[in-house]
Design an enzyme around this catalytic site. Structure first.
Site, PDB file in Angstrom:
ATOM      1  N   ASN A  86       0.776  -1.312  -0.013  1.00  6.61           N
ATOM      2  CA  ASN A  86       0.018  -0.009  -0.004  1.00  6.61           C
ATOM      3  C   ASN A  86       0.802   1.434  -0.114  1.00  6.61           C
ATOM      4  OD1 ASN A  86       0.872  -0.748   2.763  1.00  6.61           O
ATOM      5  ND2 ASN A  86      -0.788   0.606   3.312  1.00  6.61           N
ATOM      6  N   GLU A  99       3.906  -4.847  12.376  1.00  3.16           N
ATOM      7  CA  GLU A  99       3.047  -3.784  12.034  1.00  3.16           C
ATOM      8  C   GLU A  99       2.005  -4.408  11.329  1.00  3.16           C
ATOM      9  OE1 GLU A  99       3.271  -0.873  13.723  1.00  3.16           O
ATOM     10  OE2 GLU A  99       5.520  -1.049  14.437  1.00  3.16           O
ATOM     11  N   CYS A 101      -3.253   1.395   6.611  1.00  2.00           N
ATOM     12  CA  CYS A 101      -3.631   0.550   7.800  1.00  2.00           C
ATOM     13  C   CYS A 101      -4.365   1.236   8.890  1.00  2.00           C
ATOM     14  CB  CYS A 101      -2.442  -0.052   8.496  1.00  2.00           C
ATOM     15  SG  CYS A 101      -0.946   1.369   8.812  1.00  2.00           S
ATOM     16  N   GLU A 142       7.440   1.249  16.390  1.00  2.00           N
ATOM     17  CA  GLU A 142       8.635   2.074  15.421  1.00  2.00           C
ATOM     18  C   GLU A 142       8.568   3.433  15.566  1.00  2.00           C
ATOM     19  OE1 GLU A 142       7.319   0.462  11.314  1.00  2.00           O
ATOM     20  OE2 GLU A 142       8.583  -1.125  11.440  1.00  2.00           O
TER      21      GLU A 142
END
Ligand code: NAD
Length: 479
Positions: free
Chosen positions: A148, A246, A280, A459
């Site tokens: 994405n 993630e 996301c 992160e």
């Protein structure tokens, strides 16, 4: 165009000679072939990264920071090419690819160069001793990324891994290999030390799996779906690898009864439909206070109807195609399911046929669905497309319960003019990232990641640098 793997500073064909097709989903055309690599190509890449480890980790931090800045400068000079390739590979609008993907990819290198430059030495004084903490590289690290935000997410991992002295074996999504390949061209053009970054193209269950399984790969940073994350976690855990996951999200956008409704409608539309809902962090479940429900929904529907779905190459396009025909069918099947579950279509819900060259592209209209239960599949599963469901609540307590009624816990936004109320609510939502009166407003120093099935670890800023280093405490006893 034939893309090759990038191993030990050279473009090399896959050892078994097999290739996959890569398509432009907006035009339904094949634009490249990429290596259908195997475990043998991964072996070659890990050997290359292992050989480069001694040299790269011996560079000083300042020298590595210098290399990050050189990559950023070279990438910046090819920014328009990055945007064009990203748009062609994903079907996203060129203006989005310029504003988000291309500029953030450059920024990732500059940000981590700056951040590493400002690292403070950790020291802990005791009454009779001093502790100090040094950072060592983890070693060879494996980076696996989705389709994405291809180069944006790859460089978000590459930059901190490099600056902390690691060498890399990376696998971009098989659906979006173009900009990873461009990055390799850039590395070759600036004589970046060979073997430090190796890119292996191919399928996840072959190449990704081989990277995760390889005993010489000491850490895995993975961004992708929750189902894949489970496989990665199950593979890596018995090998005691450092692991950052993630994963997916099903994020709430919460509109309180005192919100600035016009700003909230714009924000909710952006949160739901940026990149065709394929982020996301997208707010795909919109929770609205009873008192303002009708007024807000009218404003939101008007905002969404105003969005232009079109050729990604055109400057006035707001929404391009989704990533593939297969993905569009999956998204449409969720809409059908919602209708079967008594959902009401407020707008959208259909595939679109656009003029040439997009007549067979994977286009669909942005879709809003109301009157559907908060615990229905469409309101709880990650659709990852241009579909959002709308739900009413009658108290802040109920809004919190509804927001938390999902297995995911990545992000969310709260819209209100009463900031203390917004904060009180945000603090009770089970998510790693919450925004108040904004969405996707990022300071790269802040922790980024999810709770529940949205992932493991954080992160960003210090969290990325900590992940990509082994912290060693040395305690010196006073005389
Ligand atoms: P995916 O899980 O299908 O693939 C992600 C990557 O994993 C790809 O490179 C794929 O080839 C690889 N892979 C597949 N099987 C593997 C295996 N067995 N071992 C190792 N690697 C394997 O995800 P996708 O469809 O490419 O991306 C969409 C998903 O990514 C969505 O769920 C989205 O929410 C998530 N995502 C999360 C974040 C975040 O920061 N939390 C960011 C972007 C996307």
């Amino acid at each position: 165009m034939q893309i090759e793997n990038y191993i030990d500073g050279k473009f090399v064909p896959p050892l078994h000679g097999s290739y996959l097709k890569n398509s432009n989903p907006a035009e339904n055309t094949v634009i490249a072939t990429i290596p259908n690599s195997t475990v043998d190509d991964v072996e070659m890449a890990v050997t290359s990264a292992n050989n480069a480890r001694v040299v790269w980790s011996a560079y000083t931090l300042e020298e590595r920071i210098g290399w990050l800045r050189k990559i950023a400068t070279a990438l910046d000079s090819r920014k328009s090419e990055v945007a064009m390739l990203e748009s062609v590979d994903t079907g996203k609008p060129i203006k989005l690819a310029e504003r988000v993907d291309a500029s953030r990819s450059v920024r990732n290198f500059n940000f981590f160069a700056d951040h590493a430059e400002n690292l403070t030495q950790l020291r802990y004084e005791m009454s009779d001793a001093t502790n100090y903490v040094i950072r060592k590289p983890v070693g060879v690290v494996g980076l696996i990324t989705p389709w994405n935000l291809p180069l944006y997410l790859l460089t978000w991992k590459i930059a901190p891994a490099l600056v902390m002295g690691n060498t890399i074996v990376a696998k971009p999504s098989e659906l979006t290999p173009m900009t990873a390949n461009l990055l390799c061209e850039i590395l070759a053009s600036i004589n970046f030390p060979r073997g430090v970054i190796n890119i292996v193209h191919g399928l996840g269950n072959e190449v990704g799996q081989a990277i995760v399984e390889h005993p010489d790969v000491k850490a895995i940073s993975f961004t992708g779906g929750t189902a894949t994350g489970k496989i990665v976690a199950a593979t890596a855990a018995p090998l005691f690898k450092k692991l950052s996951l993630e994963l997916g999200g099903k994020n709430a956008t919460i509109i309180l009864d005192d919100a600035d409704l016009s700003a909230a409608a714009k924000g909710a539309a952006r949160a739901a439909f940026t990149n065709s809902g394929q982020v996301c962090l997208c707010g795909s479940r919109i929770l609205v206070a009873d008192k303002v429900y009708d007024e807000f929904v009218d404003l939101l529907v008007a905002e969404v109807k105003n969005m232009t779905v079109g050729n990604p190459k055109l400057a006035n396009t707001d929404i391009g195609s989704v990533i593939s025909q297969d993905h569009m069918e999956k998204v449409l099947s969720y809409i059908e399911l919602a209708i079967n579950e008594n959902g009401r279509l407020l707008t959208g819900g259909e595939p679109l046929s656009l003029p040439e060259p997009n007549s067979t592209g994977a286009f669909m209209s942005p879709t809003l669905i109301s009157e559907i239960a908060i615990d229905s599949r469409c309101a709880t599963e990650e659709i990852f497309g241009p579909v959002a469901t709308i739900h009413r609540f009658d108290s802040d307590k109920q809004a919190i319960e509804m927001a938390n009624q999902t297995e995911y816990g990545l992000a969310g936004s709260v819209w209100t003019t009463d900031i203390p109320r917004g904060k009180a609510l945000a603090e009770q939502i089970e998510s790693g990232i919450l925004w108040i009166n904004t969405w996707l407003h990022r300071d790269l120093r802040t922790p980024f990641g999810g709770v529940k099935n949205s992932g493991l670890g954080r992160e960003g800023g210090d969290w990325s640098l900590n992940f990509f280093s082994e912290l060693t405490n040395i305690c010196v006893k006073d005389d």
